[in-house]
Design a protein around this motif. Sequence first.
Motif, PDB file in Angstrom:
ATOM      1  N   ILE A 229       0.842  -1.204   0.000  1.00  0.00           N
ATOM      2  CA  ILE A 229       0.000   0.000   0.000  1.00  0.00           C
ATOM      3  C   ILE A 229       0.875   1.251   0.000  1.00  0.00           C
ATOM      4  O   ILE A 229       0.545   2.235  -0.638  1.00  0.00           O
ATOM      5  CB  ILE A 229      -0.962  -0.023   1.202  1.00  0.00           C
ATOM      6  CG1 ILE A 229      -2.075  -1.031   0.899  1.00  0.00           C
ATOM      7  CG2 ILE A 229      -1.570   1.340   1.465  1.00  0.00           C
ATOM      8  CD1 ILE A 229      -3.072  -1.186   1.995  1.00  0.00           C
ATOM      9  N   SER A 230       2.019   1.220   0.683  1.00  0.00           N
ATOM     10  CA  SER A 230       2.817   2.436   0.855  1.00  0.00           C
ATOM     11  C   SER A 230       4.275   2.223   0.475  1.00  0.00           C
ATOM     12  O   SER A 230       5.136   2.268   1.336  1.00  0.00           O
ATOM     13  CB  SER A 230       2.773   2.885   2.309  1.00  0.00           C
ATOM     14  OG  SER A 230       1.475   2.885   2.784  1.00  0.00           O
TER      15      SER A 230
ATOM     16  N   ALA B 206      -2.302   8.234  -3.262  1.00  0.00           N
ATOM     17  CA  ALA B 206      -3.319   7.343  -2.710  1.00  0.00           C
ATOM     18  C   ALA B 206      -3.796   6.461  -3.861  1.00  0.00           C
ATOM     19  O   ALA B 206      -4.051   6.960  -4.962  1.00  0.00           O
ATOM     20  CB  ALA B 206      -4.468   8.173  -2.153  1.00  0.00           C
TER      21      ALA B 206
ATOM     22  N   GLU C 231      -5.479  -4.858   2.338  1.00  0.00           N
ATOM     23  CA  GLU C 231      -6.673  -4.233   2.926  1.00  0.00           C
ATOM     24  C   GLU C 231      -7.283  -5.147   3.992  1.00  0.00           C
ATOM     25  O   GLU C 231      -7.749  -4.682   5.038  1.00  0.00           O
ATOM     26  CB  GLU C 231      -7.710  -3.923   1.835  1.00  0.00           C
ATOM     27  CG  GLU C 231      -7.280  -2.790   0.909  1.00  0.00           C
ATOM     28  CD  GLU C 231      -8.141  -2.741  -0.344  1.00  0.00           C
ATOM     29  OE1 GLU C 231      -8.003  -3.645  -1.201  1.00  0.00           O
ATOM     30  OE2 GLU C 231      -8.960  -1.814  -0.466  1.00  0.00           O
TER      31      GLU C 231
ATOM     32  N   HIS D  14      -3.253   3.728  12.880  1.00  0.00           N
ATOM     33  CA  HIS D  14      -2.482   3.775  11.631  1.00  0.00           C
ATOM     34  C   HIS D  14      -1.278   2.831  11.682  1.00  0.00           C
ATOM     35  O   HIS D  14      -0.988   2.145  10.711  1.00  0.00           O
ATOM     36  CB  HIS D  14      -1.960   5.190  11.377  1.00  0.00           C
ATOM     37  CG  HIS D  14      -2.991   6.131  10.802  1.00  0.00           C
ATOM     38  ND1 HIS D  14      -2.759   6.892   9.685  1.00  0.00           N
ATOM     39  CD2 HIS D  14      -4.254   6.435  11.198  1.00  0.00           C
ATOM     40  CE1 HIS D  14      -3.827   7.640   9.419  1.00  0.00           C
ATOM     41  NE2 HIS D  14      -4.744   7.388  10.326  1.00  0.00           N
TER      42      HIS D  14
ATOM     43  N   SER E 163      -7.402   1.711   1.137  1.00  0.00           N
ATOM     44  CA  SER E 163      -6.989   2.058   2.498  1.00  0.00           C
ATOM     45  C   SER E 163      -7.823   1.166   3.401  1.00  0.00           C
ATOM     46  O   SER E 163      -8.435   0.208   2.915  1.00  0.00           O
ATOM     47  CB  SER E 163      -7.241   3.544   2.776  1.00  0.00           C
ATOM     48  OG  SER E 163      -6.803   3.886   4.074  1.00  0.00           O
ATOM     49  N   GLN E 164      -7.878   1.468   4.691  1.00  0.00           N
ATOM     50  CA  GLN E 164      -8.740   0.711   5.604  1.00  0.00           C
ATOM     51  C   GLN E 164     -10.142   0.601   4.970  1.00  0.00           C
ATOM     52  O   GLN E 164     -10.815   1.614   4.769  1.00  0.00           O
ATOM     53  CB  GLN E 164      -8.789   1.445   6.941  1.00  0.00           C
ATOM     54  CG  GLN E 164      -9.909   1.033   7.868  1.00  0.00           C
ATOM     55  CD  GLN E 164      -9.752  -0.378   8.423  1.00  0.00           C
ATOM     56  OE1 GLN E 164      -8.665  -0.904   8.516  1.00  0.00           O
ATOM     57  NE2 GLN E 164     -10.864  -0.993   8.781  1.00  0.00           N
TER      58      GLN E 164
ATOM     59  N   GLU F   6       3.914   6.048   5.869  1.00  0.00           N
ATOM     60  CA  GLU F   6       2.646   6.130   5.157  1.00  0.00           C
ATOM     61  C   GLU F   6       2.946   6.724   3.802  1.00  0.00           C
ATOM     62  O   GLU F   6       3.554   7.807   3.714  1.00  0.00           O
ATOM     63  CB  GLU F   6       1.711   7.046   5.960  1.00  0.00           C
ATOM     64  CG  GLU F   6       0.271   6.660   5.821  1.00  0.00           C
ATOM     65  CD  GLU F   6      -0.588   7.231   6.944  1.00  0.00           C
ATOM     66  OE1 GLU F   6      -0.136   7.290   8.103  1.00  0.00           O
ATOM     67  OE2 GLU F   6      -1.712   7.627   6.645  1.00  0.00           O
TER      68      GLU F   6
ATOM     69  N   GLN G  57      -9.495   9.860  -1.573  1.00  0.00           N
ATOM     70  CA  GLN G  57      -9.108   9.143  -0.354  1.00  0.00           C
ATOM     71  C   GLN G  57     -10.315   8.465   0.308  1.00  0.00           C
ATOM     72  O   GLN G  57     -10.157   7.808   1.329  1.00  0.00           O
ATOM     73  CB  GLN G  57      -8.427  10.109   0.635  1.00  0.00           C
ATOM     74  CG  GLN G  57      -7.148  10.722   0.082  1.00  0.00           C
ATOM     75  CD  GLN G  57      -6.568  11.819   0.980  1.00  0.00           C
ATOM     76  OE1 GLN G  57      -7.163  12.229   1.965  1.00  0.00           O
ATOM     77  NE2 GLN G  57      -5.388  12.293   0.620  1.00  0.00           N
TER      78      GLN G  57
END
Length: 367
Positions: free
Chosen positions: A4-5, A12, A25, A55, A113-114, A157, A352
């Motif tokens: 993800i990062s 994003a 996820e 986070h 994201s979450q 992040e 986002q």
Amino acid sequence: MTAISPRPGELARIADPATGISLDELALAARNHGMPLEALRYDITPIGLHYLLVHYDIPHVDPETWRLPITGAVERALELDLDELRSRPRVSHTVTMECAGNGRARLRPRPVSQPWLDEAVGTARWTGTPLAPLLREAGLSPDAVNVVFTAHDHGTERGIEQDYARALSVTDALADEVLLVYEMNGAPLPPQHGAPVRLIVPGWYGMAQVKWLREITVLPERFTGFQNETAYRLKSEPDERGEPVTRIRPKALVAPPGFPDFQTRRRVVDAGVVPLFGRAWSGTGTVTMVEVSTDGAQTWHEAELGTPAGPYAWLSWRHSWQADEPGDYQISARATDERGETQPVDQPWNRQGMANNMAQQVLVTVR
Ligand SMILES: Nc1nc2c(c(=O)[nH]1)N[C@H]1C(S)=C(S)[C@@H](COP(=O)(O)O)O[C@H]1N2
Ligand SMILES: [Mo]
């Protein structure tokens, strides 16, 4: 599996519309749980049922050695320990908190994201001491612009290594209702909710409620940290600066009627009068109306409203649904607040997946 990062400056990500939820996820969803919606029945959400968002990792902070410096653009820097904080005036507020990413997994296309569905919300009784008198004691310098709340948790992040930190404007930080809290629902703050001390900013989305506080720094300029400048912004194009996410938009949720199917969560009810019940909240003013639809958002019926558990807390609503015909139905509820803002039925999409208050859709089979 794509991380993800991975790189600094990484945008994003938006999931390809053809792909489902990734293992990355899923890993986030397994750590950060929502409030099971049957818990909408409680005015105050029991601690283990309140939603959770972390986070990075839950840091271990020793309450014995914990200190909170208030430094920067102030006349007298202060440093408080837990006993000093506890000996100050004690105030409790009942606050409905919602994650700004709530509803993200329902957006099309899906921001990665979450992956919240509808349940990143909870209401707790927070006890602590007001922030404003402490800032006044430290003496804000006349050129003070932002108050930065830096935490003990650390991670990366989108490739940027950081301590979790969020700023408020001086005006927002001085609001009477902003608290430094050390108790949740009458018990010492548990590790996952920010022990020993967190910030509570009633009415704002969750990202402002900084957990595991380490330092308060007053800045004579605007804070440019990741969680204010890059994350938590409403934008549709990647190169847009975007508007900051602040207060919670009006929203209503339906407590699940009848009983569920294990795997699909579809609800089953018996034909006849089906009592529908739920909660509604808004961070921008009192909820003045909740409407319920039982025909896929074609027609709406005004629900009966209960009294909120306090000025910053959700209220309950109820509506009797005359469900005589067996079949499949889609139930929705939508809130309107005193400013006249009503929840949309279509998604308010942004990159986002923030502050999405699209009306919930509950699938119900009447038998
Ligand atoms: N230090 C720190 N504070 C934090 C976070 C975090 O990751 N670290 N997450 C924020 C976000 S995005 C939300 S939604 C709320 C969640 O609070 P809760 O877990 O107590 O429900 O905490 C906020 N405060
Ligand atoms: Mo959040």
